[in-house]
Design a protein around this motif. Structure first.
Motif, mmCIF file in Angstrom:
data_model
loop_
_atom_site.group_PDB
_atom_site.id
_atom_site.type_symbol
_atom_site.label_atom_id
_atom_site.label_comp_id
_atom_site.label_asym_id
_atom_site.label_seq_id
_atom_site.Cartn_x
_atom_site.Cartn_y
_atom_site.Cartn_z
ATOM 1 N N SER A 109 29.523 41.592 22.345
ATOM 2 C CA SER A 109 28.665 42.721 22.672
ATOM 3 C C SER A 109 27.536 42.343 23.611
ATOM 4 N N ASP A 110 27.255 41.048 23.740
ATOM 5 C CA ASP A 110 26.160 40.630 24.587
ATOM 6 C C ASP A 110 26.596 40.247 25.986
ATOM 7 N N SER A 111 27.842 39.747 26.111
ATOM 8 C CA SER A 111 28.282 39.319 27.439
ATOM 9 C C SER A 111 28.696 40.522 28.258
ATOM 10 N N ARG A 112 28.639 40.342 29.616
ATOM 11 C CA ARG A 112 29.001 41.436 30.519
ATOM 12 C C ARG A 112 29.842 40.909 31.644
ATOM 13 N N HIS A 113 30.687 41.776 32.185
ATOM 14 C CA HIS A 113 31.484 41.383 33.352
ATOM 15 C C HIS A 113 31.434 42.514 34.367
ATOM 16 N N LEU A 114 31.801 42.198 35.566
ATOM 17 C CA LEU A 114 31.743 43.147 36.649
ATOM 18 C C LEU A 114 33.098 43.788 36.878
ATOM 19 N N THR A 115 33.091 45.081 37.088
ATOM 20 C CA THR A 115 34.313 45.789 37.479
ATOM 21 C C THR A 115 34.004 46.603 38.700
ATOM 22 N N VAL A 116 35.018 46.876 39.485
ATOM 23 C CA VAL A 116 34.863 47.714 40.668
ATOM 24 C C VAL A 116 35.878 48.829 40.605
ATOM 25 N N MET A 153 39.018 44.316 35.758
ATOM 26 C CA MET A 153 38.455 43.096 36.350
ATOM 27 C C MET A 153 39.055 42.874 37.732
ATOM 28 N N ILE A 154 38.258 42.342 38.647
ATOM 29 C CA ILE A 154 38.780 41.961 39.966
ATOM 30 C C ILE A 154 39.106 40.481 39.938
ATOM 31 N N THR A 155 40.275 40.150 40.369
ATOM 32 C CA THR A 155 40.667 38.747 40.484
ATOM 33 C C THR A 155 40.457 38.291 41.904
ATOM 34 N N PRO A 156 40.361 36.973 42.146
ATOM 35 C CA PRO A 156 40.207 36.505 43.522
ATOM 36 C C PRO A 156 41.292 37.074 44.420
ATOM 37 N N SER A 157 40.906 37.452 45.605
ATOM 38 C CA SER A 157 41.822 38.143 46.511
ATOM 39 C C SER A 157 42.935 37.221 46.964
ATOM 40 N N PRO A 158 44.159 37.727 47.002
ATOM 41 C CA PRO A 158 45.260 36.908 47.487
ATOM 42 C C PRO A 158 45.193 36.709 48.982
ATOM 43 N N GLY A 159 45.677 35.601 49.434
ATOM 44 C CA GLY A 159 45.780 35.354 50.868
ATOM 45 C C GLY A 159 47.037 35.988 51.394
ATOM 46 N N PRO A 160 47.355 35.723 52.663
ATOM 47 C CA PRO A 160 48.535 36.325 53.265
ATOM 48 C C PRO A 160 49.822 35.999 52.543
ATOM 49 N N GLY A 194 33.313 39.378 40.120
ATOM 50 C CA GLY A 194 32.412 38.874 39.101
ATOM 51 C C GLY A 194 31.057 38.466 39.646
ATOM 52 N N PRO A 195 30.514 37.366 39.121
ATOM 53 C CA PRO A 195 29.188 36.909 39.560
ATOM 54 C C PRO A 195 29.121 36.604 41.051
ATOM 55 N N GLU A 196 30.253 36.201 41.638
ATOM 56 C CA GLU A 196 30.253 35.921 43.078
ATOM 57 C C GLU A 196 29.949 37.178 43.881
#
Length: 499
Positions: free
Chosen positions: A492-499, A1-8, A139-141
């Protein structure tokens, strides 16, 4: 899973910060698309101002695409090594600076040199965009981001000639054609400020080694191909033009060998060697070169015909491209929304047939023109039909070619496809420009346009044959950007995004 990107500071960046990253990426991409086509309507002005002949105009338009395409894959690897943010900022600053140099160019030779430099800057800038978006959204964003990205970029490509015509005809502050480059300055500076402020810092991977020999082979091979195509018509096709094209083929073969040797030695090649062993992918590269070479070349000839053959102003010639733009938008919407999913690869076969029908209709429209009372309405039906066919292909082509590669090869494959698209466009400018100007020099502009349509018909026929070798179904849109979907744990029905 990708988490929101950290800032500086290592914390997750605010939502607003990340959407400003998208704004900066979009601005950079649109600047490239505009510069690829905005100069098309500047031909007569360049001739009056700098004495640009047919060959000079072809270099001003096609030279940018040449260095852009030749450097795209290298630009992506530089982002991996030195950090995408750093390369994005360097590329954007260089692109903005080279736009200023183009605007103040005193001679056609210097303008060509600055356009080549601008293409190099674009090659450093553009590959960083998608990587930065994947780093800053999840994710969806991320899916939403790419849903915004595609249509906006499509619009950028459409409005280029229209905006160029408006700027040149408006002759603001007496700048004429120079304004098509100066428009990049405020846009580029604003994008630089936004990107420097809001794109999070991330170090690159200094263990990544860059195959500069391979990069040099690509640049040399591309130059050896485009140089004789641009100069050959005026020079009478002497022996050196044919020797250059033969050397170009040898250079591309050497590049393929170099990539295999680099991978065998345990180093990172510019292009994953496995891609070149996939027949569907390699023929797809040929298909992209044929299709975009024909499309870009024909669009250039349409603009030249309106300006030089029919004495349209730059503004009217820009508006004369609207039937093509509208047709392309319609075809792309139909293909992307449902047709490609429903009929699969057949959409790539219907598209060129529709284009051929449009070209045939345009041929007869040109044959029946009244020399004294011409308007764009006389050729708009044929141009629009051809645009619809082109849009059907554009919306789906990359997805079908990328379906032939593995998930771990998506990044490399996408870079190669984009590079071939740009170089194919540069070749199209050279070939179609030479075909048109060969007749235009005698004053027979209509025959020059018709001969260009014959060349396009041949390219479309070859492209049509190639489509039968592509996969039957396209890779889903999100996967084309390096995103895969996997079932979420425990559902089994839900989905998530991975990169």
């Amino acid at each position: 899973m990708i988490t929101p990107s950290p800032g500086p500071d290592g914390t997750a960046g605010p939502r607003r910060r990340r959407w400003l990253v998208l704004v900066a990426m979009l601005v950079a991409e649109i600047m490239d698309l505009l510069d690829a086509s905005i100069v098309n309507v500047a031909g007569p002005d360049l001739e009056r101002s700098l004495g640009a002949g047919s060959v000079g105009l072809q270099w001003v338009i096609g030279g940018y695409a040449l260095t852009l395409g030749a450097g795209l894959v290298l630009g992506g690897r530089l982002g991996d090594r030195y950090g995408r943010r750093r390369m994005f900022l360097i590329g954007l600053a260089s692109f903005t600076g080279s736009s200023l140099l183009c605007a103040v160019a005193p001679t056609i030779e210097s303008l060509i040199a600055f356009r080549l430099l601008q293409g190099v800057a674009g090659a450093m800038l553009l590959p960083q965009g998608l990587g930065l978006l994947r780093e800053n959204f999840s994710g969806p964003e991320l899916t939403k981001v790419f849903a915004i990205f595609g249509p906006v970029l499509g619009l950028g490509g459409i409005v280029g000639p229209v905006l160029g015509g408006f700027l040149i005809e408006g002759d603001f502050f007496g700048l004429g054609w120079r304004s098509v480059f100066l428009v990049n300055l405020p846009i580029g500076i604003a994008a630089l400020i936004v990107a420097a402020t809001f794109v999070p810092r991330r170090a690159g991977d200094r263990t990544v080694r860059i195959d500069m020999t391979g990069a040099g082979l690509v640049v040399a091979a591309c130059a050896l191909l485009v140089l004789p195509l641009n100069q050959g018509q005026e020079a009478g096709w002497p022996l050196w033009t044919w020797l250059c094209m033969a050397a170009s083929a040898f250079g591309f073969a050497l590049f393929a060998v170099r990539q295999r040797q680099t991978a065998a030695a345990g180093r990172e090649p510019l292009v994953t060697p496995g891609l070149l062993r996939k027949p569907a992918f390699t023929v797809g590269l040929g298909g992209i070169a044929l299709f975009f070479g024909g499309l870009i070349g024909t669009q250039l000839v349409l603009t030249l015909y309106l300006q030089i053959g029919r004495h349209f102003t730059a503004g009217d010639a820009g508006l004369g491209n609207l039937p093509l733009a509208v047709g392309t938008a319609i075809g792309g919407a139909v293909s992307g929304a449902f047709l490609a999913d429903r009929i699969g690869r057949k959409v790539l076969q219907i598209g060129p047939l529709v284009q051929l029908a449009g070209a045939a209709l345009l041929w007869f429209e040109l044959d029946g023109l009244d020399a004294t009372s011409f308007s764009v309405r006389d050729i708009a039906p044929g141009v629009a039909v051809a645009g619809i066919g082109a849009g059907m292909v554009i919306a789906a082509l990359f997805g079908f070619i990328l379906a032939a590669v593995g998930d771990d090869e998506i990044g490399s494959a996408s870079g190669v496809l984009s590079a071939v698209q740009a170089v194919g466009g540069s070749i199209g400018v050279a070939v179609f420009g030479s075909v048109f100007f060969a007749r235009a020099e005698t004053g027979d502009f209509t025959t020059g346009f018709q001969r260009a349509l014959i060349v396009q018909a041949g390219l479309l026929a070859a492209f049509f044959a190639i489509t039968f070798l592509l996969p039957g179904k396209a890779r889903p849109e999100e996967e084309q950007h390096g995103i895969t979907r996997e079932p979420a744990a425990g559902d089994s029905d839900s989905r998530h995004l991975t990169v």
